[in-house]
Design a protein around this motif. Structure first.
Motif, PDB file in Angstrom:
ATOM      1  N   ILE A  25      -4.582  -6.364   6.572  1.00 41.72           N
ATOM      2  CA  ILE A  25      -3.844  -5.718   5.492  1.00 41.72           C
ATOM      3  C   ILE A  25      -2.533  -5.275   6.117  1.00 41.72           C
ATOM      4  O   ILE A  25      -2.525  -4.507   7.089  1.00 41.72           O
ATOM      5  CB  ILE A  25      -4.615  -4.512   4.933  1.00 41.72           C
ATOM      6  N   LEU A  26      -1.432  -5.787   5.582  1.00 40.92           N
ATOM      7  CA  LEU A  26      -0.134  -5.551   6.197  1.00 40.92           C
ATOM      8  C   LEU A  26       0.833  -4.863   5.245  1.00 40.92           C
ATOM      9  O   LEU A  26       0.836  -5.139   4.042  1.00 40.92           O
ATOM     10  CB  LEU A  26       0.470  -6.876   6.657  1.00 40.92           C
ATOM     11  N   LYS A  27       1.646  -3.993   5.814  1.00 39.58           N
ATOM     12  CA  LYS A  27       2.670  -3.302   5.027  1.00 39.58           C
ATOM     13  C   LYS A  27       3.867  -4.229   4.878  1.00 39.58           C
ATOM     14  O   LYS A  27       4.285  -4.875   5.832  1.00 39.58           O
ATOM     15  CB  LYS A  27       3.082  -2.009   5.733  1.00 39.58           C
ATOM     16  N   SER A  28       4.413  -4.277   3.685  1.00 41.05           N
ATOM     17  CA  SER A  28       5.642  -5.033   3.470  1.00 41.05           C
ATOM     18  C   SER A  28       6.801  -4.046   3.368  1.00 41.05           C
ATOM     19  O   SER A  28       6.601  -2.829   3.283  1.00 41.05           O
ATOM     20  CB  SER A  28       5.542  -5.876   2.194  1.00 41.05           C
ATOM     21  N   GLU A  29       7.996  -4.566   3.403  1.00 43.44           N
ATOM     22  CA  GLU A  29       9.180  -3.705   3.338  1.00 43.44           C
ATOM     23  C   GLU A  29       9.253  -2.924   2.030  1.00 43.44           C
ATOM     24  O   GLU A  29       9.856  -1.861   1.974  1.00 43.44           O
ATOM     25  CB  GLU A  29      10.442  -4.545   3.535  1.00 43.44           C
TER      26      GLU A  29
END
Length: 72
Positions: A25-29
């Motif tokens: 699970i990755l944070k986007s800008e």
């Protein structure tokens, strides 16, 4: 009640990318840093029965992702 593996895989409101062992699970800008940090804390507190969660911090001492490793 914590987050289930199924709920996390659905990726409601966050980016999910498959990995060899599970998914990330990755944070986007576009993501709010505080809201994403809260999500990672919820994931960490939900870990144990279905999966292991390994958080990753960004340079600003917040979270930029969490790796999910299912037990199955």
């Amino acid at each position: 009640m914590g987050l289930s593996l199924t709920e996390l895989k659905q990726g409601a409101g966050y980016r999910v990318e498959p990995t060899e062992e599970g998914f990330a699970i990755l944070k986007s800008e576009r993501d709010d840093a505080g809201a994403f940090d809260q999500l990672v804390r919820e994931v960490l507190s939900s870990a144990g029965r279905e999966f292991v969660a390994l958080p990753r911090q960004d340079a600003g001492a917040g979270y930029d992702g969490v790796f999910i490793l299912p037990f199955d």
